[in-house]
Design a protein around this motif. Structure first.
Motif, short mmCIF file in Angstrom:
data_model
loop_
_atom_site.label_atom_id
_atom_site.label_comp_id
_atom_site.label_asym_id
_atom_site.label_seq_id
_atom_site.Cartn_x
_atom_site.Cartn_y
_atom_site.Cartn_z
N ARG A 1 0.84 -1.20 0.00
CA ARG A 1 0.00 0.00 0.00
C ARG A 1 0.87 1.25 0.00
O ARG A 1 0.59 2.22 -0.70
CB ARG A 1 -0.91 -0.02 1.22
N GLY B 1 -7.89 0.45 -4.80
CA GLY B 1 -7.11 -0.19 -3.75
C GLY B 1 -7.74 -0.02 -2.38
O GLY B 1 -7.81 -0.97 -1.58
N GLU B 2 -8.22 1.20 -2.09
CA GLU B 2 -8.85 1.44 -0.80
C GLU B 2 -10.14 0.64 -0.65
O GLU B 2 -10.45 0.12 0.44
CB GLU B 2 -9.14 2.93 -0.62
N ASP C 1 -9.12 -2.89 0.15
CA ASP C 1 -8.56 -2.98 1.50
C ASP C 1 -9.65 -2.91 2.58
O ASP C 1 -9.63 -3.67 3.55
CB ASP C 1 -7.56 -1.85 1.74
#
Length: 305
Positions: free
Chosen positions: A17, A212-213, A216
């Motif tokens: 990340r 990506g967030e 996640d």
């Protein structure tokens, strides 16, 4: 080193990340634009140009479009471009508040924290750029309906985690596909093409971060949480997409608003353009577990599936 999720969980600043955030920061340093300098604000508007690719007009492919003069078609696309820009400003202000709240009081040495501030700075420039562009197109201030404005006010206050980032991604992805067409189209006003190019380049980084967030924040999420947030994101998406082109554009383009609204709502060509533009987005939402049966029905109503 961790970044606490506003739900009370934790989103670790994992090495991968951090690497993504550093790469995005490096990209922003190497390839970012100053709209004040890059966009030709001084040359008067040339009305021989469109504001969007004609094929993206809400009336393209309808009997009304065929009856319109070339001048009326160009004026309509300019008004529609200004409306899309105004809706973009509205949502970018929501986006900035959600990101600021998400990173409030977190570790400022974390590259993800620094990227979040970079993204907010980009969005501030974009909003000013859109505002100046709409003004140059000779359009008034288009705003979503009052109900949508109030729903947006509530959404930006309560949306957290994957709901916030997935909604950000939806707004950015839909606009990205449109603008990629517009920035290459020589029928579109040169200054509008420049605006679109700037936004496409810089938003590509924002979309990568949002994907990506979203992944996640969903890690380890249970079925009830996924079902709830899938519905929240779908409702937010419906409000965003259905607000992009204000119904007021037709009167401002000199058209019969009642007929224009009726034909636009029934325009299968425009629906197909929206659906094709969202194919990749829907694939991502499905892979993330956010394309539930209830959410799918809402996306269908918004003509995104």
């Amino acid at each position: 080193m961790t970044s606490a999720d506003t739900r009370g969980g934790a989103v670790g600043s994992r090495p991968d990340r951090q690497a993504v955030a550093r790469r995005l920061l490096d990209s922003a340093e190497a390839l970012s634009y100053d709209p004040v300098q890059e966009v030709d604000w001084d040359t008067p508007l040339d009305k021989d140009f469109h504001g969007t690719s004609p094929e993206w007009s809400t009336l393209y492919g309808t009997p009304y479009w065929d009856e319109m003069s070339a001048e009326q078609q160009r004026e309509l696309t300019r008004q529609e471009a200004a409306s899309v820009a105004s809706t973009g400003i509205w949502f970018e202000m929501i986006l900035q508040q959600m990101v600021l709240r998400d990173f409030y009081a977190k570790d400022p040495t974390d590259p993800a924290f620094q990227w979040a501030l970079t993204e907010i700075a980009d969005e501030c420039r974009h909003s000013i750029m859109f505002a100046r562009g709409a003004a140059k197109l000779g359009a008034p201030a288009y705003r979503p309906r009052r109900l949508v404005v109030e729903l947006g006010r509530a959404f930006k206050t309560v949306a957290v985690g994957e709901a916030a980032y997935a909604a950000i991604l939806v707004a950015e992805e839909v606009l990205d596909v449109m603008q990629r067409d517009w920035m290459r189209d020589e029928r579109v006003a040169p200054f509008v093409r420049t605006i679109n190019n700037i936004h496409v380049v810089e938003e590509s980084r924002h979309m990568e971060f949002a994907r990506g967030e979203t992944r996640d924040r969903l890690a380890g999420a249970g079925p009830l949480r996924r079902q709830f947030n899938a519905l929240v994101v779908a409702i937010a998406s419906y409000c965003i997409v259905t607000s992009m082109v204000s119904e007021k554009v037709y009167a401002n383009a000199g058209l019969d608003p009642e007929r224009a609204i009726r034909e636009a709502r029934a325009n299968e060509h425009h629906r197909s353009m929206l659906r094709s533009s969202c194919a990749g987005l829907m694939e991502f939402l499905h892979s993330a577990g956010l394309l539930t049966r209830a959410a799918t029905r809402i996306y269908q109503r918004a003509n995104l599936i």
